[in-house]
Design a protein around this motif. Structure first.
Motif, PDB file in Angstrom:
ATOM      1  N   ALA A 196       6.807   6.735  -5.892  1.00  0.00           N
ATOM      2  CA  ALA A 196       5.360   6.331  -5.746  1.00  0.00           C
ATOM      3  C   ALA A 196       4.590   5.220  -5.394  1.00  0.00           C
ATOM      4  N   ASN A 197       4.125   4.252  -4.312  1.00  0.00           N
ATOM      5  CA  ASN A 197       3.785   2.873  -3.813  1.00  0.00           C
ATOM      6  C   ASN A 197       3.801   1.781  -5.150  1.00  0.00           C
ATOM      7  N   ALA A 198       3.182   2.545  -6.252  1.00  0.00           N
ATOM      8  CA  ALA A 198       2.326   1.443  -7.211  1.00  0.00           C
ATOM      9  C   ALA A 198       2.033   2.328  -8.635  1.00  0.00           C
ATOM     10  N   TYR A 199       1.662   1.590  -9.593  1.00  0.00           N
ATOM     11  CA  TYR A 199       1.502   2.504 -10.372  1.00  0.00           C
ATOM     12  C   TYR A 199       0.681   1.280 -11.396  1.00  0.00           C
ATOM     13  N   VAL A 200      -0.935   1.831 -11.784  1.00  0.00           N
ATOM     14  CA  VAL A 200      -1.868   1.404 -12.366  1.00  0.00           C
ATOM     15  C   VAL A 200      -1.876   1.741 -13.904  1.00  0.00           C
ATOM     16  N   THR A 201      -2.337   1.142 -14.288  1.00  0.00           N
ATOM     17  CA  THR A 201      -2.317   2.183 -15.529  1.00  0.00           C
ATOM     18  C   THR A 201      -3.740   2.334 -16.570  1.00  0.00           C
ATOM     19  N   LYS A 202      -4.564   2.770 -16.548  1.00  0.00           N
ATOM     20  CA  LYS A 202      -6.275   3.354 -16.808  1.00  0.00           C
ATOM     21  C   LYS A 202      -6.056   2.486 -18.474  1.00  0.00           C
ATOM     22  N   PRO A 203      -7.148   1.912 -18.746  1.00  0.00           N
ATOM     23  CA  PRO A 203      -8.487   1.964 -17.436  1.00  0.00           C
ATOM     24  C   PRO A 203      -8.704   0.859 -16.741  1.00  0.00           C
ATOM     25  N   ASP A 204      -7.294   0.009 -16.187  1.00  0.00           N
ATOM     26  CA  ASP A 204      -7.669  -1.171 -15.559  1.00  0.00           C
ATOM     27  C   ASP A 204      -8.229  -1.141 -14.362  1.00  0.00           C
ATOM     28  N   VAL A 205      -9.852  -0.448 -14.071  1.00  0.00           N
ATOM     29  CA  VAL A 205     -10.608  -0.267 -12.322  1.00  0.00           C
ATOM     30  C   VAL A 205     -10.317  -1.511 -11.938  1.00  0.00           C
ATOM     31  N   ASP A 206     -10.079  -2.777 -11.836  1.00  0.00           N
ATOM     32  CA  ASP A 206      -9.977  -3.641 -11.119  1.00  0.00           C
ATOM     33  C   ASP A 206      -9.214  -3.382 -10.938  1.00  0.00           C
ATOM     34  N   CYS A 207      -7.666  -3.252 -11.047  1.00  0.00           N
ATOM     35  CA  CYS A 207      -6.495  -3.606 -10.510  1.00  0.00           C
ATOM     36  C   CYS A 207      -6.302  -1.960  -9.618  1.00  0.00           C
ATOM     37  N   LEU A 208      -7.217  -1.386 -10.316  1.00  0.00           N
ATOM     38  CA  LEU A 208      -7.017   0.344  -9.414  1.00  0.00           C
ATOM     39  C   LEU A 208      -7.502   0.139  -7.948  1.00  0.00           C
ATOM     40  N   ILE A 209      -8.731  -0.435  -8.360  1.00  0.00           N
ATOM     41  CA  ILE A 209      -9.278  -0.565  -6.286  1.00  0.00           C
ATOM     42  C   ILE A 209      -8.928  -1.437  -5.838  1.00  0.00           C
ATOM     43  N   GLU A 210      -8.258  -2.772  -6.216  1.00  0.00           N
ATOM     44  CA  GLU A 210      -7.330  -3.573  -5.527  1.00  0.00           C
ATOM     45  C   GLU A 210      -6.621  -3.036  -5.135  1.00  0.00           C
ATOM     46  N   THR A 211      -5.566  -2.465  -5.941  1.00  0.00           N
ATOM     47  CA  THR A 211      -4.133  -1.627  -5.053  1.00  0.00           C
ATOM     48  C   THR A 211      -4.711   0.138  -4.234  1.00  0.00           C
ATOM     49  N   MET A 212      -5.482   0.132  -4.614  1.00  0.00           N
ATOM     50  CA  MET A 212      -5.869   1.293  -3.088  1.00  0.00           C
ATOM     51  C   MET A 212      -6.438   0.817  -1.882  1.00  0.00           C
ATOM     52  N   VAL A 213      -7.266  -0.514  -2.267  1.00  0.00           N
ATOM     53  CA  VAL A 213      -7.876  -0.735  -0.653  1.00  0.00           C
ATOM     54  C   VAL A 213      -6.318  -1.291  -0.358  1.00  0.00           C
ATOM     55  N   ASP A 214      -5.483  -2.368  -1.194  1.00  0.00           N
ATOM     56  CA  ASP A 214      -4.675  -2.934  -0.432  1.00  0.00           C
ATOM     57  C   ASP A 214      -3.515  -2.024   0.530  1.00  0.00           C
ATOM     58  N   LEU A 215      -2.565  -0.693  -0.791  1.00  0.00           N
ATOM     59  CA  LEU A 215      -2.123   0.561   0.388  1.00  0.00           C
ATOM     60  C   LEU A 215      -2.912   1.105   1.294  1.00  0.00           C
ATOM     61  N   ILE A 216      -4.145   0.897   1.300  1.00  0.00           N
ATOM     62  CA  ILE A 216      -4.426   2.101   2.535  1.00  0.00           C
ATOM     63  C   ILE A 216      -4.786   1.082   4.182  1.00  0.00           C
ATOM     64  N   ALA A 217      -4.315  -0.644   3.901  1.00  0.00           N
ATOM     65  CA  ALA A 217      -4.941  -1.379   4.375  1.00  0.00           C
ATOM     66  C   ALA A 217      -3.130  -1.913   5.265  1.00  0.00           C
ATOM     67  N   LYS A 218      -2.603  -1.525   4.256  1.00  0.00           N
ATOM     68  CA  LYS A 218      -1.000  -1.317   4.550  1.00  0.00           C
ATOM     69  C   LYS A 218      -0.576  -0.019   5.714  1.00  0.00           C
ATOM     70  N   ALA A 219      -1.275   0.993   4.923  1.00  0.00           N
ATOM     71  CA  ALA A 219      -0.870   2.007   6.164  1.00  0.00           C
ATOM     72  C   ALA A 219      -1.265   2.263   7.073  1.00  0.00           C
ATOM     73  N   LYS A 220      -2.330   2.007   6.915  1.00  0.00           N
ATOM     74  CA  LYS A 220      -3.263   1.526   8.481  1.00  0.00           C
ATOM     75  C   LYS A 220      -2.963   0.952   8.964  1.00  0.00           C
ATOM     76  N   ALA A 221      -2.706  -0.536   8.237  1.00  0.00           N
ATOM     77  CA  ALA A 221      -1.909  -1.394  10.016  1.00  0.00           C
ATOM     78  C   ALA A 221      -0.665  -0.822   9.850  1.00  0.00           C
ATOM     79  N   LYS A 222       0.124  -0.284   9.764  1.00  0.00           N
ATOM     80  CA  LYS A 222       1.159   0.265  10.167  1.00  0.00           C
ATOM     81  C   LYS A 222       1.248   1.314  11.055  1.00  0.00           C
ATOM     82  N   ASP A 223      -0.428   2.362  10.948  1.00  0.00           N
ATOM     83  CA  ASP A 223      -0.006   2.841  11.548  1.00  0.00           C
ATOM     84  C   ASP A 223      -0.503   2.558  13.729  1.00  0.00           C
ATOM     85  N   VAL A 224      -1.308   1.416  13.507  1.00  0.00           N
ATOM     86  CA  VAL A 224      -1.938   0.548  14.567  1.00  0.00           C
ATOM     87  C   VAL A 224      -0.694  -0.407  15.062  1.00  0.00           C
ATOM     88  N   ALA A 225       0.035  -0.189  14.291  1.00  0.00           N
ATOM     89  CA  ALA A 225       1.353  -1.366  14.485  1.00  0.00           C
ATOM     90  C   ALA A 225       1.518  -1.431  16.426  1.00  0.00           C
TER      91      ALA A 225
END
Length: 157
Positions: free
Chosen positions: A101-130
């Motif tokens: 896994a790239n990251a691990y967030v414990t329930k019920p930390d929703v704020d950290c979940l969203i922040e981590t999801m957005v960050d991982l998706i953005a990094k993955a998409k940036a890598k795809d369009v490097a």
């Protein structure tokens, strides 16, 4: 300009309420969420569709999330994997990262979940369009555009 495509996330969690909450939450952030209640239910979806992120629970029926993560990482080495689980011990977090896994967030930390999801998706998409650098042996940071487009002349010239 082409329309923006929404990110697609596969959530694998055996708890129906958690799946519904994750779907609603992601939809409110412009992310399409598909839920599977087990690893067995997730595999046909993984093989049929492209996902920008996998969100896994550590506690899955018949096959724990760590085993599933290892298999998923072997199948798809590039798509980010995020554990979102109530398994909150440091050992659980270490097992998740060790499983691929790239990251691990414990329930019920929703704020950290969203922040981590957005960050991982953005990094993955940036890598795809490097940018792909073709036609030079020099690294991009070694290439200067200034001599090609600018000339410096003093006021006395």
């Amino acid at each position: 300009m082409p329309p923006k495509t929404r990110s697609r996330v596969l959530c694998v969690d055996d708890d129906q309420d958690a799946c519904e909450m994750l779907s609603e939450l992601m939809t409110s952030f412009g992310i399409d969420a598909i839920c599977a209640r087990s690893a067995a239910a997730a595999w046909p979806l993984i093989r049929a569709k492209h996902f920008d992120l996998f969100v896994l629970d550590a506690w899955l029926p018949h096959f724990d999330g760590f085993q599933f993560c290892r298999q998923l990482r072997d199948f798809d080495p590039n798509t980010p994997i995020l554990f979102y689980s109530g398994a909150a011990f440091d050992a659980d977090k270490q097992n998740g990262i060790a499983a691929g896994a790239n990251a691990y967030v414990t329930k019920p930390d929703v704020d950290c979940l969203i922040e981590t999801m957005v960050d991982l998706i953005a990094k993955a998409k940036a890598k795809d369009v490097a940018p792909q650098w073709v036609g030079t042996d020099r690294a991009p940071e070694e290439i200067s555009l200034f001599p090609q487009f600018f000339s410096v002349k003093t006021a006395s010239n």
